[in-house]
Design an enzyme around this catalytic site. Structure first.
Site, short mmCIF file in Angstrom:
data_model
loop_
_atom_site.label_atom_id
_atom_site.label_comp_id
_atom_site.label_asym_id
_atom_site.label_seq_id
_atom_site.Cartn_x
_atom_site.Cartn_y
_atom_site.Cartn_z
N ARG A 1 0.80 -2.44 7.08
CA ARG A 1 1.57 -1.46 7.84
C ARG A 1 2.53 -2.03 8.88
NH1 ARG A 1 -3.85 1.94 8.43
NH2 ARG A 1 -4.55 -0.22 8.21
N ASP B 1 -19.60 -4.60 -9.21
CA ASP B 1 -20.32 -3.91 -10.28
C ASP B 1 -21.34 -4.89 -10.84
OD1 ASP B 1 -20.94 -2.12 -12.48
OD2 ASP B 1 -18.94 -1.24 -12.22
N ASP C 1 -5.62 -7.02 -5.49
CA ASP C 1 -6.76 -6.79 -4.58
C ASP C 1 -7.50 -5.53 -4.97
OD1 ASP C 1 -8.44 -6.98 -2.39
OD2 ASP C 1 -7.00 -6.07 -1.00
N LYS D 1 -10.93 -5.62 -5.46
CA LYS D 1 -12.28 -5.75 -4.87
C LYS D 1 -13.37 -5.28 -5.83
CE LYS D 1 -10.65 -5.17 -0.11
NZ LYS D 1 -9.31 -4.62 -0.29
N ASP E 1 0.85 -1.20 0.00
CA ASP E 1 0.00 0.00 0.00
C ASP E 1 0.88 1.24 0.00
OD1 ASP E 1 -2.35 -1.47 -0.06
OD2 ASP E 1 -2.40 -1.68 2.12
N LYS F 1 0.85 -8.05 -2.36
CA LYS F 1 -0.52 -7.66 -2.72
C LYS F 1 -0.49 -6.27 -3.32
CE LYS F 1 -3.85 -6.33 0.35
NZ LYS F 1 -4.68 -5.24 -0.15
N THR G 1 -12.26 -5.76 7.15
CA THR G 1 -11.81 -5.90 8.54
C THR G 1 -11.89 -4.57 9.30
OG1 THR G 1 -9.62 -5.81 7.54
CG2 THR G 1 -10.32 -7.91 8.38
O1 C5P Z 1 -1.89 -2.19 6.81
P1 C5P Z 1 -2.82 -3.33 7.04
O2 C5P Z 1 -2.14 -4.57 7.58
O3 C5P Z 1 -4.04 -2.95 7.84
O4 C5P Z 1 -3.31 -3.71 5.57
C1 C5P Z 1 -4.33 -4.65 5.31
C2 C5P Z 1 -4.53 -4.78 3.84
O5 C5P Z 1 -5.58 -5.73 3.61
C3 C5P Z 1 -4.96 -3.49 3.13
O6 C5P Z 1 -4.30 -3.49 1.87
C4 C5P Z 1 -6.46 -3.64 2.91
O7 C5P Z 1 -6.89 -3.05 1.71
C5 C5P Z 1 -6.62 -5.15 2.83
N1 C5P Z 1 -7.92 -5.68 3.22
C6 C5P Z 1 -8.48 -5.47 4.48
N2 C5P Z 1 -9.72 -6.00 4.77
C7 C5P Z 1 -10.37 -6.72 3.86
C8 C5P Z 1 -9.80 -6.95 2.61
C9 C5P Z 1 -8.55 -6.41 2.32
O8 C5P Z 1 -7.87 -4.84 5.33
N3 C5P Z 1 -11.53 -7.30 4.17
#
Ligand code: C5P
Length: 256
Positions: free
Chosen positions: A233, A88, A83, A85, A34, A56, A142
């Protein structure tokens, strides 16, 4: 009882970890790139090259850098989870899924809440490919807690909603899901041992939650039945990303 090799001082400085202790967790850890542009992604991947196998590519990087960001990762021998997502109408999602598959990625996401017709169309779009990517339906983000779920208008709790979406996905022939650590055990029980369950919201003990709400540690999430862990992160914003990733891989090895 014999001393495990890793704890035996005779071996402590010379014996490499058994291959499986390194390779198994590496195959199941996905680092979320990210970052805002291709140069930042390349710099991060260079630092993690020897440590991590999976990366990812999400909305931020893909929107900035485009499909060209994928191939260099594949050329370096990495596996790629795209990813984006998709959510549509069925024909648009089917087209997007075909385009994503053509990039050579290993996994890609659609939103389960797009409904059975959208899920079926996405699956059909991959049906004739010789080596299709794993299609994953995102159940509930999440970052969604009860207050966010109520605001959207869901009657159920986030976990109940995630389970209901997984159940609907299974009926549409979907075999992979993205879910939080909180519902991964229930979805594993529902979907069976062969389902691919990819779990973000991973936080090593003591680390910052950021905007994530439904979280758990790497070891606990694996024990609950996750196939893959997605970590952003806690690795990408660490002073030493490779060391942060190694510590997570060590914790995963203990759980596997
Ligand atoms: O930085 P962090 O560990 O929170 O990143 C989680 C990654 O997982 C992000 O790229 C986020 O877009 C992705 N994600 C998420 N929850 C989901 C699907 C994907 O946090 N349900």
């Amino acid at each position: 009882m014999p001393i495990p090799e890793r704890m035996n001082p005779t071996f402590a400085t010379v014996a490499p970890l058994p291959v499986n202790r390194v390779e198994l967790p590496r195959k199941r850890l996905i680092v979320a790139l990210d970052v805002p542009d291709a140069a930042s992604a390349a710099a991060l991947v260079a630092r993690l090259d020897g440590t991590c196998l999976w990366f990812k590519v999400g909305l931020e990087l893909f929107t900035a850098a485009g499909p060209a960001v994928i191939d260099p990762l594949i050329q370096r021998g990495h596996s790629v989870f795209l990813d984006l997502k998709f959510h549509d109408i069925p024909s648009t999602v089917a087209g997007a899924v075909r385009s994503a598959a053509a990039l050579g990625v290993n996994m890609l996401t659609i939103h389960a809440s797009g409904g059975p017709a959208m899920l079926t169309a996405a699956r059909a779009a991959l049906a004739d490919l010789p080596n299709p990517p794993q299609l994953l339906a995102v159940t509930m983000l999440t970052s969604i807690d009860q207050a966010q779920a109520n605001a959207i208008g869901y009657d159920r709790s986030p976990s109940e909603q995630a389970l209901a979406l997984a159940s609907m996905g299974l009926e549409s022939g979907i075999t992979g899901f993205v879910c939080s650590p909180q519902e991964v055990a229930a979805i594993r029980a529902l979907a069976g041992p062969d389902a691919t369950l990819v779990v973000p919201g991973i936080r090593p003990a003591g680390s910052d939650l950021g905007d994530q709400k439904r979280v758990s540690t790497p070891a606990e999430t694996l024990r609950r039945g996750a196939s893959y862990l997605v970590v952003g992160r806690p690795i990408t914003q660490a002073a030493d990303p490779a060391r942060a990733a190694s510590l997570i891989l060590d914790e995963m090895a203990e759980a596997l």
